[in-house]
Enzyme design. Structure first.
Site, PDB file in Angstrom:
ATOM      1  N   ALA A 151      51.607  47.807  46.034  1.00 38.56           N
ATOM      2  CA  ALA A 151      50.673  48.837  45.916  1.00 38.56           C
ATOM      3  C   ALA A 151      49.311  48.917  47.026  1.00 38.56           C
ATOM      4  CB  ALA A 151      50.204  49.075  44.678  1.00 38.56           C
ATOM      5  N   ASP A 180      50.709  49.588  50.431  1.00 36.77           N
ATOM      6  CA  ASP A 180      50.839  51.089  50.617  1.00 36.77           C
ATOM      7  C   ASP A 180      49.495  51.602  50.943  1.00 36.77           C
ATOM      8  OD1 ASP A 180      53.583  50.809  50.543  1.00 36.77           O
ATOM      9  OD2 ASP A 180      53.736  51.403  48.418  1.00 36.77           O
ATOM     10  N   LEU A 209      61.904  53.278  54.327  1.00 39.39           N
ATOM     11  CA  LEU A 209      61.742  54.656  53.907  1.00 39.39           C
ATOM     12  C   LEU A 209      60.324  55.057  53.852  1.00 39.39           C
ATOM     13  CD1 LEU A 209      64.146  54.119  50.841  1.00 39.39           C
ATOM     14  CD2 LEU A 209      64.663  55.784  52.862  1.00 39.39           C
ATOM     15  N   ASP A 261      64.037  46.061  44.094  1.00 44.50           N
ATOM     16  CA  ASP A 261      63.048  45.267  44.921  1.00 44.50           C
ATOM     17  C   ASP A 261      63.718  43.987  45.081  1.00 44.50           C
ATOM     18  OD1 ASP A 261      60.708  44.668  45.770  1.00 44.50           O
ATOM     19  OD2 ASP A 261      59.692  44.084  43.926  1.00 44.50           O
ATOM     20  N   ARG A 303      67.262  42.368  57.572  1.00 42.91           N
ATOM     21  CA  ARG A 303      66.847  43.688  58.313  1.00 42.91           C
ATOM     22  C   ARG A 303      65.934  43.141  59.464  1.00 42.91           C
ATOM     23  NH1 ARG A 303      62.860  48.129  55.474  1.00 42.91           N
ATOM     24  NH2 ARG A 303      61.522  46.605  55.527  1.00 42.91           N
ATOM     25  N   CYS A 348      31.977  19.312  38.439  1.00 43.66           N
ATOM     26  CA  CYS A 348      33.023  19.438  38.017  1.00 43.66           C
ATOM     27  C   CYS A 348      33.254  19.606  36.586  1.00 43.66           C
ATOM     28  CB  CYS A 348      34.194  18.474  38.389  1.00 43.66           C
ATOM     29  SG  CYS A 348      35.707  18.184  37.847  1.00 43.66           S
TER      30      CYS A 348
END
Ligand code: IVH
Length: 728
Positions: free
Chosen positions: A48, A51, A97, A134, A153, A433
């Site tokens: 996401a 994109d 796509l 996916d 691909r 720590c």
């Protein structure tokens, strides 16, 4: 990362100069994300986010078309094939796509096709709708019914030759009856959730690598140089498309898919013919509702024009067909309360904040923990100080938005300031720590704060021990992560060296071990035998087992091959640590000091070894208590040099070779492996120690330096002739 690159400003508000800078930033972010995803199988941002960055990029590019870059991400698919595999040029490009994110985008897609074809709004126009799997796409070439090759691909033009691996997948037929003479079948390799979970369990038990999600597991399994590893992995394949054909498969997409099914391929049962947009969207909703129970990951629905003659008329854009679109699912999100922030301490001392959440369901999975990355992320800024979440910090008790993007570990995307308690205070990231109380320091340029306790820190010590016994390290039978942790807690093993005198201490009455549940003299004897078996061990494993930052399996093997013995390595490291380059504050200051730093230059000259490794090696191995612990370990071991490669009679045995420029007949990885197999050392930089420079087209400063030093320089053919004679 996406937050850092997402400026939020609209393309319209940018000046030309700002737009140019922004395009460069976004292109770099997309490129890094692509490499991580396609080449390393280790995504750094969610789909996401990817994109969203790509949309920002396209918007700016649309507003300033003359700023289009030669490397424009809108013109590219994926990433070039990784080195190590042969390459296959696709007879027909493998496409990507275009994306739709809502119903309006889908309606636009259909309206655009109608316009293109000159069809009225009411003329019948059918589509298919099917899940977007996916996984990773694969092209299978069949000639006269026999599988001849399989390719990933890659960048769409050239992919990786994974034929041997594809042959091990049960869903992929080796032969077909009744198929066209030439048929390229395309589809998606994927792994089911159940197979993924079982694989990760097996990997974890064996101390091997576990995968972040099924897609990475599928990609990592298919892209194995050893096909026998692929065979042991439960991969599956759905066919949904095709490439080169000697004759058409059918007249419509639906029929073509039915034909592939009849030929013996698995096709997705949720593929539906749709006469109109309403049916397409209804099928999208149906598939989304079933997403959590399908048993494999999907990330959207793909719509394709059904009539293949019309598909042909519409044709392709640069990287995507005009006749298909992917309707993506939104990222899976949910709001919940942040109850606590725990700090975990890792092997190299890194302090990692983990969010403890009120359990909430995100996309069908109950989430109660999420990563918070580092202190900057909590404070609302990235490593460069730029705001993320528009600068909103995260505080205990806040309402936070959780998302899963295919990853196993969920992340926190946002925080709701309106619901923040008035007395909430910014989170104070510890500067000591939490496990050992030592100072936790953050070095300049490092996003991470680290505990400085070294082996006195129990968390670091245990994580180091777990790493030490892991599969690629000492791999001691009967001494896995769990046992090491228990032995540490009980005080029997504090550091690696302690493993090797367990037998002696047991003999002297290490009574607790004897009394341990499920333990007797027999099991103890078995364990001690397994430990003794590992006293004789390869140098590369020892180096890797030390768990030094940046020194993974590959770097460890490179170091072992270069130095051959432990004394050679440690002597060079000791000398390098005292040299000016090791004291330089940063990379820029280091460069001019190289000439006065021969040992440092030797380490950084090893092919594959950079400054980060050199620095980590020299600082870790010369730090007092750490070094004492390593020395105690080494005293127990009989360290074996890397096996001598087939070097007898080879004209390049013992020679130092540097490759530069473009190689046209082999990949760099191949060239290096071949040279090493013939007993040569491959180095990354030219020095007086270089014997041969192999220079391809585009060779620059290295060729000039070699000429200056009078070093023998060969072109690729000259090199092949030289080693060809050796091979013969
Ligand atoms: S069709 C010419 N159908 O999605 C179009 N692709 O983002 C070829 N994918 O590269 C692709 N499921 O790896 C098609 N049912 C499906 C798919 C699908 C997953 C992948 C494929 C493609 C990527 C594009």
């Amino acid at each position: 990362m996406a937050d850092a690159t997402r400026g939020g400003e609209s393309a319209g508000a940018l000046t030309r100069d700002q737009a140019r800078d922004r395009l460069a930033d976004l292109a770099a972010a997309l490129d890094a994300a692509n490499r991580a995803y396609y080449q390393d199988d280790a995504p750094v941002i969610s789909d996401a986010e990817f994109d969203a960055i790509k949309r920002d990029y396209a918007a700016i590019e649309a507003r300033f078309p003359d700023l289009e870059r030669p490397d424009s991400p809108t013109q590219q698919i994926g990433a070039a094939p990784a080195e190590g595999f042969g390459k296959i040029t696709h007879a027909q490009r493998m496409l990507s796509l275009a994306n739709a994110f809502d119903a309006a985008d889908v309606a636009d897609f259909v309206a655009g096709i109608r316009r293109y074809l000159g069809l009225s709004d009411t003329a019948p126009l059918a589509f298919t709708a099917e899940p977007k799997i996916d996984g990773l796409s694969l092209s299978l070439r069949y000639e006269t019914g026999t599988l001849v090759h399989a390719a990933t691909r890659g960048d769409g033009v050239t992919g990786e030759n994974v034929t041997a691996n594809a042959r091990t997948i049960a869903d992929i037929p080796q032969t077909l009856t009744g198929a066209p003479d030439l048929l390229e079948v395309r589809g998606e390799v994927y792994m089911t959730h159940a197979d993924f979970a079982a694989l990760n369990d097996r990997q974890a038990q064996a101390g091997g690598k576990t995968f972040a999600n099924p897609r990475n597991a599928a990609a990592g399994s298919l892209r194995q140089l050893d096909a026998e590893i692929t065979r042991a992995r439960p991969l599956r394949f759905f066919a949904y498309s095709w490439g080169d054909l000697s004759e058409p498969l059918a007249a419509t997409q639906m029929q073509a898919i039915a034909r592939l099914a009849a030929l013996g391929f698995q096709t997705n049962p949720l593929t539906l013919p749709c006469p109109d947009v309403e049916t397409m969207l209804a099928h999208y909703a149906r598939i989304e509702a079933r997403r959590a129970t399908l048993g494999y990951d999907i990330d959207g629905v793909v719509y394709k024009l059904d009539d293949l003659a019309l598909q042909a008329r519409l044709g392709l854009r640069s990287t995507t067909p005009r006749w298909a679109i992917a309707h993506k699912f939104p990222a899976e999100l949910a709001w919940t309360r942040l109850e606590a922030i725990d700090i975990q301490v890792g092997r190299t001392g890194a302090l990692s904040p983990v969010a403890r959440l009120t359990p909430v369901t995100v996309g069908g999975v109950v989430v109660s923990n999420a990563t918070l990355h580092n202190e900057d992320y909590i404070a609302g800024r990235d490593a460069r100080g730029a705001p993320i979440r528009e600068g909103r910090d995260i505080r205990l008790g806040d309402w936070v938005q959780v998302y899963r993007a295919g990853d196993v570990i969920p992340k926190i995307a946002d925080v709701d300031l309106a619901k923040r308690a008035p007395d909430a205070v910014p989170f104070a990231f510890p500067t000591t720590c939490p496990e050992c109380g030592s100072d936790a320091l953050r070095e300049e340029g490092d996003a991470v704060r680290r505990c400085t306790g070294g082996l006195i820190c129990p968390a670091q010590a245990v994580e180091k021990l777990k790493h030490f016994v892991s599969r690629a390290a000492f791999d001691i039978e009967g001494l896995g992560a769990k046992q090491v942790e228990a032995f540490y807690t009980d005080g029997w093993i504090r550091e690696p060296a302690d493993i090797f005198d367990l037998r002696a201490r047991y003999g002297q009455g290490l009574q607790q071990l004897r009394n341990r549940e499920g333990w007797g003299d027999k099991s103890a004897a078995n364990l001690f035998d397994a430990i003794d078996d590992r006293r004789r061990i390869a140098l590369g494993r020892v180096i890797f087992a030390l768990g030094i930052r940046h020194v993974g399996e590959v770097a460890a093997a490179d170091l072992a091959r270069h130095f051959g013995t432990w004394p050679a390595l440690i002597d060079t490291v000791d000398r390098a640590a005292g040299e000016p380059a090791a004291q330089a504050p940063d990379a820029r200051a280091r460069k001019p000091l190289l000439a006065q730093s021969p040992a440092w230059a030797e380490i950084t000259g090893i092919d594959g070894i950079g400054e980060a490794v050199a620095l980590a090696l020299t600082t870790t191995l010369t730090q007092g208590s750490e070094r004492a612990s390593v020395d105690r370990l080494i005293a127990h071991l009989d360290i074996q040099p890397p096996p001598a490669r087939r070097a007898d009679g080879s004209p390049v045995a013992g020679k130092t070779v540097v490759f530069t420029g473009t190689l046209e007949k082999m990949t760099r990885a191949e060239a290096k492996a071949r040279a090493e197999a013939l007993g040569a050392k491959v180095s990354g930089s030219v020095s007086a120690k270089t014997d041969i420079l192999v220079a391809g087209p585009g060779a620059g400063s290295k060729a000039a330096k070699a000429a200056e030093l009078g070093i023998e320089t060969l072109d690729e053919d000259g090199w092949l002739a030289l080693i060809g004679a050796a091979d013969g």
